[in-house]
Design a protein around this motif. Sequence first.
Motif, mmCIF file in Angstrom:
data_model
loop_
_atom_site.group_PDB
_atom_site.id
_atom_site.type_symbol
_atom_site.label_atom_id
_atom_site.label_comp_id
_atom_site.label_asym_id
_atom_site.label_seq_id
_atom_site.Cartn_x
_atom_site.Cartn_y
_atom_site.Cartn_z
ATOM 1 N N LEU A 168 1.181 3.966 -2.994
ATOM 2 C CA LEU A 168 0.936 5.386 -2.770
ATOM 3 C C LEU A 168 1.948 6.092 -3.243
ATOM 4 O O LEU A 168 1.618 7.307 -3.741
ATOM 5 N N GLN A 206 0.845 -1.209 0.136
ATOM 6 C CA GLN A 206 -0.076 -0.123 0.090
ATOM 7 C C GLN A 206 0.760 1.272 -0.124
ATOM 8 O O GLN A 206 0.645 2.061 -0.584
ATOM 9 N N CYS A 207 1.991 1.401 0.685
ATOM 10 C CA CYS A 207 2.912 2.310 1.096
ATOM 11 C C CYS A 207 3.519 2.594 -0.374
ATOM 12 O O CYS A 207 3.670 3.716 -0.984
ATOM 13 N N LYS A 267 3.024 6.621 6.247
ATOM 14 C CA LYS A 267 2.837 7.051 4.866
ATOM 15 C C LYS A 267 4.429 7.537 4.562
ATOM 16 O O LYS A 267 4.913 8.256 5.311
ATOM 17 N N CYS A 319 -1.229 1.563 4.870
ATOM 18 C CA CYS A 319 -0.181 2.228 4.742
ATOM 19 C C CYS A 319 -0.319 3.244 6.158
ATOM 20 O O CYS A 319 -0.474 4.398 5.982
#
Length: 215
Positions: free
Chosen positions: A92, A88-89, A145, A142
């Motif tokens: 992103l 997810q991080c 972040k 995340c």
Amino acid sequence: MKCRAGLRSVAFVWMGVLMQGLDAGRAPKKHSAVSCRPKELTALTKTLVVASLKLFDKDNGEPPGTWAPGFPELQVEKDSPPQGSKVQCSLLFMAQGLKKVLEDQRDDLNPNSVELHKKLGSTISNVNLLAACAKHTLGGECSLKPPPPQMPKDAFKKKQWSHTLLMTARAYLDWLELKFGQQSSKVKGKNKIQHKALQKKPTPQKYLEGSRYLL
């Protein structure tokens, strides 16, 4: 062409699923009967990144070389398993970086490169879609972040930065596609074993028929 059309249909179907989830006020749950097919969606996203890279190099001249600091947020060990929160991080960060590239090309370096702008926009949308699909499949948030990517101000260095980001994004998606493929193979193998076990298991009727010989 058929392959690309199939991949696009996967994206459109999953987008519809996401919209239904939003309308219901919640994201699709992991146990939902509908699958987002992460391997195929990753392959489609990678195709868009590759197309964006080709257009970028075409509109910005010869490849400017590598941005030395690199992007650790998108660098992974080849044999490492995908962890939901880290994926997810990374996605992103990828979307944020691609947005910087789009803004720079559109507003500064190449305002007339409309095809590149559109391709980058489609790529960003697909990365966001892939993030939702990966969350559906792997779970995870995340929580820590990564800081937003910072593009340098010098024109040549900006080209280096953008070119390297696209290259690194492609490599990351290569890895993610491989991992989703391995995960899918394991699930299929497990299902086959379970299916064979069920076939070998005697039905109640056969058990009763066999028990007559014991009476």
